[in-house]
Design a protein around this motif. Structure first.
Motif, mmCIF file in Angstrom:
data_model
loop_
_atom_site.group_PDB
_atom_site.id
_atom_site.type_symbol
_atom_site.label_atom_id
_atom_site.label_comp_id
_atom_site.label_asym_id
_atom_site.label_seq_id
_atom_site.Cartn_x
_atom_site.Cartn_y
_atom_site.Cartn_z
ATOM 1 N N ASN A 82 0.829 -1.201 0.000
ATOM 2 C CA ASN A 82 0.000 0.000 0.000
ATOM 3 C C ASN A 82 0.865 1.253 0.000
ATOM 4 O O ASN A 82 0.525 2.270 -0.628
ATOM 5 C CB ASN A 82 -0.923 -0.002 1.216
ATOM 6 C CG ASN A 82 -1.940 1.116 1.181
ATOM 7 O OD1 ASN A 82 -2.707 1.244 0.230
ATOM 8 N ND2 ASN A 82 -1.947 1.950 2.204
ATOM 9 N N LYS A 104 2.177 1.567 -3.695
ATOM 10 C CA LYS A 104 1.224 1.206 -4.747
ATOM 11 C C LYS A 104 1.393 2.046 -6.018
ATOM 12 O O LYS A 104 1.106 1.579 -7.120
ATOM 13 C CB LYS A 104 -0.205 1.299 -4.238
ATOM 14 C CG LYS A 104 -0.682 2.670 -3.825
ATOM 15 C CD LYS A 104 -2.123 2.585 -3.334
ATOM 16 C CE LYS A 104 -2.654 3.928 -2.876
ATOM 17 N NZ LYS A 104 -4.044 3.819 -2.383
ATOM 18 N N ASP A 129 -5.907 -1.546 -6.642
ATOM 19 C CA ASP A 129 -6.244 -1.438 -5.225
ATOM 20 C C ASP A 129 -6.867 -2.725 -4.691
ATOM 21 O O ASP A 129 -6.681 -3.085 -3.530
ATOM 22 C CB ASP A 129 -7.214 -0.270 -4.998
ATOM 23 C CG ASP A 129 -6.519 1.084 -5.089
ATOM 24 O OD1 ASP A 129 -5.290 1.118 -4.946
ATOM 25 O OD2 ASP A 129 -7.213 2.093 -5.308
ATOM 26 N N ILE A 136 -4.420 -5.158 -3.112
ATOM 27 C CA ILE A 136 -3.969 -4.800 -1.768
ATOM 28 C C ILE A 136 -5.073 -5.061 -0.752
ATOM 29 O O ILE A 136 -4.832 -5.623 0.317
ATOM 30 C CB ILE A 136 -3.533 -3.326 -1.718
ATOM 31 C CG1 ILE A 136 -2.337 -3.098 -2.658
ATOM 32 C CG2 ILE A 136 -3.158 -2.924 -0.291
ATOM 33 C CD1 ILE A 136 -1.899 -1.656 -2.755
#
Length: 247
Positions: free
Chosen positions: A152, A155, A162, A165
């Motif tokens: 994260n 990223k 997303d 994660i």
């Protein structure tokens, strides 16, 4: 498909296949019932690998545990490649500890077999198995949460979705909650029939799914020099073809 992708895929598929084969062999041998252990907790994963010949196949999970260690090595190399600098100390320690957890899993597996039957006469072996297996899941889930946290943070550089994660965080947190609940149930003496078995099946499944998520993250990650060289040659070839079209 890159080498890291193969490691991620293997880390998921191989243990699933091994356990399925062992379950079938143990069922045919009359040692376990045919049921849905995820819901009823009728059988433990361990029970599928106690009696021969299933016990021989069950030891194939050692290969899976080695692949888990390789997965963490790939994860460390991937995170390092993003910034082109050494890993932060806590990230490096995370990778090393997670790789070491595979040794605990191998130790837990090594004692399994008909030598542990009947259970009442081999409590020390069973205790060793339970402790090492629990430590493996505890360490792995904690490291998976830290891995998701680091992803994260990076990223933007990693250029990943997303959902990848979020899924990793969810899988790691669920495992940790289940482990805490499992310990609490045992300490408070609230054990019920099938509860331990249900926890075991779901923990193993969530752990394997986490490793599988690396398949999508590593589609552009090359680990070996050969892979990198092939990728560069392919890129040069595409550029040359594009320039030829333009001219």
């Amino acid at each position: 498909m890159t080498l890291p992708q193969r490691v991620a895929l293997f880390s998921f598929i191989f243990p699933v296949v091994i356990i399925a084969i062992c379950y079938y062999l143990s069922w045919k041998g009359g040692h376990v019932d045919l049921c849905n252990p995820y819901i009823t907790g009728c059988e433990a994963i361990t029970a599928t690998g106690i009696y021969y010949p299933a016990a021989y196949v069950f030891r194939g999970l050692i290969v899976a545990y080695v692949s888990f260690g390789l997965w963490w090595y790939c994860a460390g190399a991937w995170l390092q490649s993003v910034r082109g600098e050494p890993l932060k100390p806590w990230v490096k320690n995370m990778v090393l500890v997670a790789m070491s957890a595979s040794v605990l899993a191998v130790a837990s597996l090594a004692v399994l077999g008909e030598n542990m039957v009947p259970k009442a006469e081999h409590r020390d072996l069973w205790r060793f198995h339970v402790i090492t297996a629990s430590l493996f899941f505890l360490i792995t889930s904690a490291c998976q949460i830290m891995m998701a946290y680091r992803m994260n943070q990076l990223k933007q550089q990693l250029d990943i979705k997303d959902w990848s994660i979020r899924l990793k965080v969810a899988l790691g947190v669920i495992q940790l909650i289940m482990l805490v609940a499992f310990v609490a149930i045992n300490l408070l003496g609230l054990k019920a029939s099938g509860v331990e078995e249900i926890f075991e099946w779901w923990l193993a499944t969530f752990c394997a799914i986490f490793f599988l998520t690396g398949f999508w993250d590593w589609k552009d990650f090359r680990l070996t020099r050969l892979e990198k060289a092939e990728a560069e040659q392919q890129s040069l070839k595409v550029d040359a073809e594009f320039q030829g079209v333009q001219s």
